[in-house]
Design a protein around this motif. Structure first.
Motif, short mmCIF file in Angstrom:
data_model
loop_
_atom_site.label_atom_id
_atom_site.label_comp_id
_atom_site.label_asym_id
_atom_site.label_seq_id
_atom_site.Cartn_x
_atom_site.Cartn_y
_atom_site.Cartn_z
N PHE A 36 87.26 53.51 54.31
CA PHE A 36 86.87 52.09 54.32
C PHE A 36 85.87 51.86 55.47
N THR A 37 86.09 50.85 56.28
CA THR A 37 85.14 50.54 57.35
C THR A 37 85.23 51.55 58.48
N ALA A 38 84.10 51.72 59.16
CA ALA A 38 84.03 52.56 60.36
C ALA A 38 83.83 51.63 61.56
N PRO A 39 84.24 52.04 62.76
CA PRO A 39 83.98 51.20 63.93
C PRO A 39 82.48 50.90 64.05
N VAL A 40 82.15 49.71 64.57
CA VAL A 40 80.75 49.36 64.70
C VAL A 40 80.04 50.36 65.60
N ASN A 41 78.75 50.50 65.40
CA ASN A 41 77.89 51.42 66.15
C ASN A 41 78.22 52.88 65.88
N SER A 42 78.92 53.14 64.77
CA SER A 42 79.18 54.53 64.41
C SER A 42 77.92 55.22 63.91
N TYR A 43 77.03 54.44 63.29
CA TYR A 43 75.80 54.99 62.73
C TYR A 43 74.60 54.19 63.27
N THR A 44 73.77 54.88 64.02
CA THR A 44 72.60 54.20 64.60
C THR A 44 71.41 54.33 63.67
N ALA A 45 70.44 53.47 63.89
CA ALA A 45 69.20 53.51 63.12
C ALA A 45 68.03 53.25 64.06
N THR A 46 66.82 53.48 63.60
CA THR A 46 65.66 53.20 64.42
C THR A 46 65.59 51.72 64.75
N GLY A 47 65.07 51.41 65.93
CA GLY A 47 64.94 50.01 66.31
C GLY A 47 66.20 49.46 66.94
N ASN A 48 67.19 50.32 67.26
CA ASN A 48 68.39 49.88 67.97
C ASN A 48 69.31 48.97 67.16
N ILE A 49 69.11 48.86 65.89
CA ILE A 49 69.99 48.04 65.04
C ILE A 49 70.90 48.99 64.28
N ASN A 50 72.20 48.96 64.59
CA ASN A 50 73.12 49.97 64.09
C ASN A 50 73.86 49.49 62.85
N ASP A 51 74.36 50.49 62.09
CA ASP A 51 75.20 50.23 60.91
C ASP A 51 74.52 49.28 59.93
#
Length: 755
Positions: A685-700
């Protein structure tokens, strides 16, 4: 008849001294007879008073060596050069009694061109052997008995083999014929002789010197500062030659005497009409520069007429009249005059209106007049003043060429400073030194106008170095600095208000800091400018939120905003909701809402760090309003347009290796999707926030939970993006229309902070 000079007490082996015929600053010239060969010779003897000066004695010897090396029909030869045991140094030369170029004026351009070409040939030979004459003037261009040019008096010549012996403070040469670089004691080369020859050409054409003034100092300054004079219209064909010979910059002159000779011959070849005959001119007698010494008046006039006839016919010179037979000479001259003399002179072959005089048998009367301070025209104070004016003229020239502080020693600032070190109160030099700063500002403004900001900064650094090195009063440039400061304030303030950094503002800010290093306001401007956020810049927000700056897109439909780095967590929502919304049942797998399954107790286990789910659009909007009240800032849900803008700005991978998407881990939860990914992300189901980062510092941003957005095309609210239950074929751009009051286990939210 010449008399002997026994009182001179001068004894030279194999020679009888007949007369003293000339004297200069460092030597004297005597007429002598070589006993062994029974011929008259000119004997140049170093003065006894200067024999002890080693440098002058060496220069005297060098003259003999220099001339002896130049074996050419148009350069005077050396018979003998010796230094006697007594210390007396001398050398002997042919004794020429047939005039010099200063005493004749040609009346036909062909005659003048022929003579000038002979001078060019002689100089060419000297230049090819590395010898520069340095004192070329009509009096040093003699004629032999056959009417051929003989370049004489290499007393101040320099060559590659002979080191320069002249002190830097001495000006060697003749004022009317010196090149600008020679006057300014710069390094000279063969092009200095070309300038001197240009002065001779101008004099032969017009009868006047290039520049005239009451003293040598003013003449020298004219060579440096005054423009090349215009010839009369009738002589316009000669103007290009005069212009190029007398160019102030050697680079703009003929680069060789061969090139000058070609230009002279071009005048002859391009003529379309016959030469004008020589016109009788009683005024000839008034143009004679020296009286005849060894001839009576009748013989003088006879020689004059015969010389005219020879020049006009370009043939061999006539025999001298015997016993002053003037009548025969005049009759012969009359017989040789052309019969059909045109009434007007063609423009392309103007008469040169020159006459032919008789040489002074004193020969080299003003020989060695090269040392200006030995002519008697200038005293030491005038010499110092001239040196000062030369340096000032150099400085002004360098200033006009924008050679302001480089290269070291040969720039405007150094030249002005050189004057001020000796004359601290020299107003013009001080003004010039200050003017260097004005010219720097012109350079800076020009570069900024052309958007060459790197060069503008470079010039500003040089400007500040100049101000510091020469102790320049900065208040002199208050207006220019104020303009830079005003523009800096404007550009930085504009950049801060627009939240956009730009190179122009940065360059001005750097220049202002250099020009006003102690101005505190610049520090404040720099802080404000550095505080301008950049795309993806993260700052701390309230309640543990991290905010990321996103500038508006180029479409112009959006404004700058900050977006939460991750979805709102369970803990963050709990700080707002407490026990609220506990009666709102949560949809799971789009089935009927579960009994007693709410955001407080979702259908699966969650920790405080997981994104809150099972909250409606209305619940999310209520959280935004609450946070706005808590902080005084404006928080809201993103619009669908802002979501899509973020989606384009943030590159995310649409597979479970880099996002929380439905993969092999949901094998026991087949209701999530019928087409799971072939990988596993370990989170059903859900993962803790910030588990997956993306370009531009906006995660998940991809997967985990879909997020509420407003202003959807099909309604007021929708869920945007993919979630933990999205399998293959589901992209992050998808929008799912949902009622504003419904809650779902795969939908959460993040907020926008308006700027």
């Amino acid at each position: 008849m010449l008399k002997t000079v026994p009182k001179l007490n001068l004894s030279i082996p194999d020679h009888t001294i007949l007369d003293k015929i000339g004297e200069g600053g460092m030597s004297a010239v005597y007429l002598g007879r070589q006993i062994s060969l029974q011929r008259k010779v000119a004997i140049k003897v170093l003065k006894k008073l200067v024999m002890d000066d080693k440098s002058l004695a060496e220069r005297f010897v060098d003259e003999a060596k220099t001339v002896a090396l130049l074996d050419h029909p148009h350069i005077i030869s050396i018979y003998e050069a010796k230094k006697l045991p007594s210390g007396l140094a001398y050398f002997t030369m042919p004794y020429l009694t047939h005039g010099d170029l200063g005493e004749i004026i040609c009346t036909n351009s062909d005659h003048l061109i022929e003579l000038l070409c002979q001078i060019c040939d002689g100089l060419s030979h000297a230049h090819k052997h590395g010898v520069i004459h340095r004192d070329l003037k009509p009096e040093n261009v003699l004629f032999d008995q056959f009417g051929r040019i003989k370049i004489a008096d290499f007393g101040i010549a320099i060559s590659k083999k002979a080191k320069r012996k002249t002190k830097e403070t001495q000006l060697l040469g003749s004022a009317h014929y010196m090149s600008p670089e020679q006057i300014q004691s710069k390094e000279i080369d063969h092009r200095s002789d070309i300038y001197s020859l240009g002065c001779i050409i101008y004099e032969k054409l017009t009868g006047d010197h290039v520049y005239t003034a009451g003293n040598d100092f003013s003449i020298l300054m004219s060579h440096i500062n005054k423009p090349v004079p215009e010839l009369p219209k009738a002589l316009a064909v000669w103007q290009p030659i005069i212009n190029q010979c007398l160019a102030k910059d050697p680079e703009d002159r003929y680069q060789s005497v061969e090139a000058l000779k070609d230009a002279l011959l071009e005048i002859r070849y391009n003529k379309t009409k016959q030469h004008q005959p020589i016109k009788a001119a009683p005024a000839w007698l008034t143009t004679l520069k020296k009286p005849a010494v060894a001839m009576g008046a009748l013989a003088t006039l006879a020689v004059l007429i015969m010389a005219v006839l020879w020049l006009s016919s370009s043939g061999t010179p006539p025999e001298e009249p015997v016993n002053g037979n003037l009548a025969a000479a005049v009759a012969a001259a009359a017989d040789q005059q052309p019969e059909d003399e045109p009434e007007e002179t063609p423009v392309d072959d103007a008469p040169l209106e020159l006459t032919i005089g008789v040489i002074d048998t004193a020969g080299e009367g003003d020989e060695d007049a090269e040392l200006v301070d030995l002519t008697g025209n200038l005293d030491n104070e005038q010499i110092n003043e001239m040196s000062l004016e030369v340096t000032l003229a150099e400085a002004q020239e360098l200033l006009s060429k924008y050679r302001l502080t480089k290269p070291k020693g040969d720039n405007a600032a150094d030249k002005f400073q050189q004057i001020l070190l000796e004359y601290p109160d020299h107003a013009e030099a001080q003004k010039g030194l200050n003017q260097v700063g004005v010219y720097y500002f012109r350079l800076i403004e020009s570069k900024l106008k052309d958007q060459e900001t790197a060069d503008a900064l470079k010039h500003t650094r040089s400007l500040v170095s100049y101000i510091n090195e020469y102790n320049i009063d900065r208040s002199l440039f208050e207006r220019q600095v104020s303009e830079v400061m005003s523009t800096t304030d404007q550009l930085v303030t504009q950049a801060v208000n627009n939240r956009r950094k730009n190179q122009r503002a940065e360059d001005y800010l750097a220049m202002a800091a250099l020009l006003l290093p102690d101005y505190e306001y610049i520090s404040q401007l720099r802080q404000n400018y550095q505080a301008i956020p950049y795309k993806g810049q993260r700052t701390a927000g309230p309640r543990g939120h991290q905010l990321v700056f996103m500038p508006a897109g180029s479409s112009g439909n959006l404004n700058d905003f900050q977006v939460m780095q991750s979805e709102v967590t369970v803990a963050q929502f709990k700080a707002f909701a407490g026990e609220q919304f506990a009666d709102e049942k949560c949809h799971h797998f789009d089935k009927q809402p579960f009994f007693k399954k709410t955001w407080l107790k979702p259908p699966f286990d969650q920790a405080d760090t997981h994104p809150v789910v099972c909250v409606s659009f209305n619940n999310a909007r209520a959280y935004a309003e609450w946070l706005s009240q808590q902080t005084g800032d404006r928080y809201r849900l993103p619009t669908a347009q802002e979501w899509q803008y973020l989606n384009r700005a943030i590159k995310t991978a649409e597979h479970c290796d880099s996002a929380n998407l439905a993969g092999q881990e949901i094998e026991g939860e087949r209701k999530a999707t019928d087409n799971p990914h072939n990988c596993s992300d370990q989170f059903v189901f859900t993962a803790p926030v910030n588990s997956y980062t993306a370009t531009g510092n906006i995660n998940d941003f991809n997967g985990n939970v879909a997020e509420w957005v407003s202003n959807c095309s099909a309604g007021n609210a929708c869920a945007a993006g993919s979630s933990w239950r999205s399998g293959q074929g589901k992209t992050n751009v998808m929008l799912q229309n949902l009622p504003v009051s419904e809650t779902h286990s795969h939908v959460g939210f993040r907020l926008i902070k308006e700027i």
